[in-house]
Write an enzyme that holds these catalytic residues in place. Structure first.
Site, PDB file in Angstrom:
ATOM      1  N   GLY A 274       0.861  -1.179   0.000  1.00 59.38           N
ATOM      2  CA  GLY A 274       0.000   0.000   0.000  1.00 59.38           C
ATOM      3  C   GLY A 274       0.894   1.223   0.000  1.00 59.38           C
ATOM      4  O   GLY A 274       2.106   1.116  -0.228  1.00 59.38           O
TER       5      GLY A 274
ATOM      6  N   VAL B 100       3.864  -5.954   2.444  1.00 61.01           N
ATOM      7  CA  VAL B 100       3.717  -7.211   3.183  1.00 61.01           C
ATOM      8  C   VAL B 100       4.517  -8.285   2.452  1.00 61.01           C
ATOM      9  O   VAL B 100       4.356  -8.473   1.239  1.00 61.01           O
ATOM     10  CB  VAL B 100       2.233  -7.633   3.299  1.00 61.01           C
TER      11      VAL B 100
ATOM     12  N   LYS C   7       4.422  -7.405   7.782  1.00 60.25           N
ATOM     13  CA  LYS C   7       4.060  -6.086   7.260  1.00 60.25           C
ATOM     14  C   LYS C   7       5.177  -5.132   7.663  1.00 60.25           C
ATOM     15  O   LYS C   7       5.529  -5.040   8.843  1.00 60.25           O
ATOM     16  CB  LYS C   7       2.736  -5.659   7.890  1.00 60.25           C
TER      17      LYS C   7
ATOM     18  N   ASP D 131     -13.151  -0.637   7.541  1.00 58.11           N
ATOM     19  CA  ASP D 131     -12.635  -0.681   6.170  1.00 58.11           C
ATOM     20  C   ASP D 131     -12.793  -2.099   5.620  1.00 58.11           C
ATOM     21  O   ASP D 131     -11.849  -2.665   5.061  1.00 58.11           O
ATOM     22  CB  ASP D 131     -11.178  -0.224   6.133  1.00 58.11           C
TER      23      ASP D 131
HETATM   24  N1  ADE Z   1      -1.350 -10.109   2.295  1.00 59.54           N
HETATM   25  C1  ADE Z   1      -1.493  -9.220   3.289  1.00 59.54           C
HETATM   26  N2  ADE Z   1      -1.467  -9.810   4.461  1.00 59.54           N
HETATM   27  C2  ADE Z   1      -1.304 -11.143   4.235  1.00 59.54           C
HETATM   28  C3  ADE Z   1      -1.247 -12.293   5.077  1.00 59.54           C
HETATM   29  N3  ADE Z   1      -1.314 -12.183   6.404  1.00 59.54           N
HETATM   30  N4  ADE Z   1      -1.106 -13.487   4.498  1.00 59.54           N
HETATM   31  C4  ADE Z   1      -1.043 -13.586   3.148  1.00 59.54           C
HETATM   32  N5  ADE Z   1      -1.101 -12.546   2.314  1.00 59.54           N
HETATM   33  C5  ADE Z   1      -1.241 -11.328   2.862  1.00 59.54           C
END
Ligand code: ADE
Length: 448
Positions: free
Chosen positions: A30, A35, A50, A144
């Site tokens: 984003g 991630v 993340k 959201d």
């Molecule tokens: N994309 C964003 N968060 C994720 C997650 N926890 N597992 C897999 N893909 C993702």
């Protein structure tokens, strides 16, 4: 290590983060965060990390969102909510280590398959409602909800993620108990948010669930326009058309979800009673999921709140307690009448040391731990959960004297409870103790 002054560099070649996670491919990104997939090097478990640049978060005034996301996810342990496992920070970067959802975003699935058959939409909607109702019962409103924030695991089970815009009760509320922050993604935003007169967080989440259900069934948005103001006008008027393949029961539910008047919009209770929602479904299972883990949280809250002025600084157990435990009185039904097995053994050391070890052993086995402590000095313990959030074991550490502790292990009822039985804990905790040599163990296990 991923670390730079303005956002992390790309993760290739594979980098080891905090000597624990091998970071792999990019899963999504984003404006302020990326991630990545990663592997816990010792256990081999998959996680998603993340990565948030502190500099960008500062420029975007996002620290409030980040704090809210951590606070929300920490509170929420549920099989249909992505679990936050750890949070790390370096000088320039914040890392959220999360449960990995192998199936990726529902959005991608819809983009490739167009739309879902009604029974698949129903199954995912059931799981979504159990997760959303659970959030609301804990005072967390997502705000959201959209297919991009709904992930799928390897068995196509739904996992709710991204609590960056979530509101936690009391923080964001105006005098009349309504939320005032304008947020969400335009197409999924409830009409009352556009009116800017304050809104009920639960009602706007229910509206977004209605849009998600519509999109799963139709493959397109109910309110859409190339112009943002045009889209807002359509949302405010609430006029939409269901595709011809929509069953009458589903049309009825969608009309109750996409009711522009929040006062008459369907509630979670109403959804649970809806004929389309209930069809072929174990509604009791959905109800159980909504209450998920409340028993554990209640149990911990009762113990933690029990700190009194007469609290014994030195010990939790008296000689009388020990005699009772050693078979004189059978207390096995005292905490949990359904407990399958319980075992106690003696260790030397501090409560925190034993809890640290429990946590380490659990993490190595891919289990999650909800740790608690009665006051700063009192007894402690941990609820240990398996991968689907079922209780594997309840461990409690009582202080017998300033030097000695009694560990009590109670088996849970989850699928993995058999493997992680009292014997497992006794062996792993006592062998660790021997390894470290600092905490020798007197093996005085007794069964009640
Ligand atoms: N994309 C964003 N968060 C994720 C997650 N926890 N597992 C897999 N893909 C993702």
């Amino acid at each position: 290590m991923l670390d730079s002054d303005d956002g992390p560099p790309p993760p290739f070649p594979a980098r080891i983060l905090f000597e624990t996670y091998e970071v792999g491919r990019l899963l999504g990104f984003g404006a302020f965060a990326k991630v990545y997939h990663a592997r816990h090097t010792r256990s081999g478990h998959n996680v998603a990390i993340k990565v948030i640049s502190k500099a960008k978060a500062l420029r975007g005034n996002l620290f409030g969102n980040i704090k809210r996301e951590i606070a929300a996810m920490r509170r929420l342990h549920h099989p249909h909510i992505v679990r936050l496992l750890e949070v790390f920070a370096s000088r320039s970067t914040i890392y959220f280590v999360m449960e990995y959802a192998k199936g990726g975003e529902l959005f991608t699935r819809l983009a490739s398959s167009g739309r879902l058959p009604e029974d698949q939409s129903r199954r995912l909607f059931n799981q979504l409602i159990s997760a959303v109702a659970f959030c609301h019962s804990r005072g967390v409103f997502h705000r959201d909800l959209k297919p991009e924030n709904l992930l799928l695991d390897e068995s196509n089970n739904l996992k709710l993620s991204d609590f960056g815009l979530s509101a936690i009760k009391s923080g964001d509320l105006g005098g009349e108990g309504l939320l005032h922050t304008l947020c969400g993604t335009p197409a999924y935003v409830a009409p009352e948010i556009l009116l800017k007169i304050g809104y009920d967080g639960a009602k706007v989440d229910i509206w977004s669930c209605g849009i998600i259900l519509f999109v799963m069934n139709a493959g397109y948005l109910p309110f859409n326009d190339s112009n943002l103001m045009g889209m807002y006008r359509k949302i405010s008027r609430g006029g939409y058309r269901c595709p011809r393949w929509t069953s009458p029961e589903l049309r009825q539910l969608i009309s109750r979800l996409l009711d522009t008047n929040p006062a008459t919009r369907i509630t979670v209770e109403g959804i649970l009673g809806d004929p389309w929602f209930r069809k072929g479904m174990d509604v009791e299972k959905v109800r159980r999921l909504m209450r998920f883990r409340e028993d554990i949280e209640d149990r911990i809250a009762k113990i933690e709140s029990g700190v009194s002025d007469e609290w014994d600084e030195e010990r939790d157990l008296s000689a009388f307690d020990i005699i009772s435990m050693s078979g004189g009185f059978n207390l096995s039904g005292f905490f949990n009448p359904a407990a399958a097995a319980r075992e106690r053994f003696l260790v030397e050391g501090r409560v925190d040391q034993v809890l640290d070890r429990m946590e380490k052993v659990s993490k190595e086995e891919g289990l999650w731990v909800r740790r608690w402590r009665r006051g700063e000095k009192g007894r402690g313990g941990a609820a240990v959960e398996g991968r689907m959030g079922t209780l594997v074991a309840w461990l409690e550490v009582f202080r017998l004297s300033p030097e000695f502790l009694v560990v009590e292990v109670e088996s849970g009822t989850g699928e993995e409870a058999g493997r992680f039985n009292p014997q497992f804990w006794r062996e792993s905790l006592t062998s660790r103790v021997r390894e470290s040599a600092a905490l020798p163990v007197a093996p005085t296990a007794s069964k009640t």
